[in-house]
Motif scaffolding. Sequence first.
Motif, mmCIF file in Angstrom:
data_model
loop_
_atom_site.group_PDB
_atom_site.id
_atom_site.type_symbol
_atom_site.label_atom_id
_atom_site.label_comp_id
_atom_site.label_asym_id
_atom_site.label_seq_id
_atom_site.Cartn_x
_atom_site.Cartn_y
_atom_site.Cartn_z
ATOM 1 N N GLU A 93 0.838 -1.191 0.000
ATOM 2 C CA GLU A 93 0.000 0.000 0.000
ATOM 3 C C GLU A 93 0.877 1.246 0.000
ATOM 4 O OE1 GLU A 93 -2.640 -0.562 3.418
ATOM 5 O OE2 GLU A 93 -2.386 -2.713 3.094
ATOM 6 N N ALA B 182 1.196 5.235 1.257
ATOM 7 C CA ALA B 182 0.662 6.160 2.257
ATOM 8 C C ALA B 182 1.259 7.554 2.094
ATOM 9 C CB ALA B 182 0.970 5.651 3.663
ATOM 10 N N HIS C 50 -3.411 5.565 1.037
ATOM 11 C CA HIS C 50 -3.862 6.149 2.301
ATOM 12 C C HIS C 50 -3.389 7.599 2.383
ATOM 13 C CE1 HIS C 50 -4.791 2.120 3.832
ATOM 14 N NE2 HIS C 50 -3.612 1.735 3.366
ATOM 15 N N PRO D 244 -1.292 4.145 8.091
ATOM 16 C CA PRO D 244 -2.364 3.603 8.933
ATOM 17 C C PRO D 244 -1.963 3.500 10.407
ATOM 18 C CG PRO D 244 -2.183 2.349 6.902
ATOM 19 C CD PRO D 244 -1.000 3.290 6.948
ATOM 20 N N GLU D 245 -2.933 3.751 11.278
ATOM 21 C CA GLU D 245 -2.701 3.776 12.723
ATOM 22 C C GLU D 245 -2.028 2.522 13.257
ATOM 23 O OE1 GLU D 245 -3.222 6.211 15.054
ATOM 24 O OE2 GLU D 245 -3.690 7.546 13.394
ATOM 25 N N GLU D 246 -2.422 1.349 12.741
ATOM 26 C CA GLU D 246 -1.854 0.113 13.277
ATOM 27 C C GLU D 246 -0.333 0.033 13.054
ATOM 28 O OE1 GLU D 246 -3.945 -1.127 9.349
ATOM 29 O OE2 GLU D 246 -4.263 0.304 10.977
#
Length: 115
Positions: free
Chosen positions: A78, A80, A102, A106-108
């Motif tokens: 992905e 970001a 994104h 991502p938060e994770e």
Amino acid sequence: MELKVSTRSHAGCAVVAVTGEIDLYTAPHLQSEFTRLLQEGPSRVVIDMSAVDFCDSTGMNVLLSALKRMKEQGGTLEVAAPRPAVRKILQVTGLDSVFTVHDKVPEEFLIAEGS
């Protein structure tokens, strides 16, 4: 301009942070990092492009090649936080529908980094 690539891995996931310009001269550095990373076998890779000023077709081909190899291994790749110029390239080429894009990492992945 020099290209800097750093990778953080945790629990089968990896964030590849890229800084600088991805072009004909710097793309091999990114390609070699993907080759090394894919040998570790992460199931999910996010490329943090928040510090990428420019990416030409050579750079996009490196990303596509890495995406193909990740899919072959059953994983995902992905993108970001692309800056406006890089996002425009993704949109014009239609690659924004090929990659999951994104607005930020991502938060994770931020939690996995411990930040």
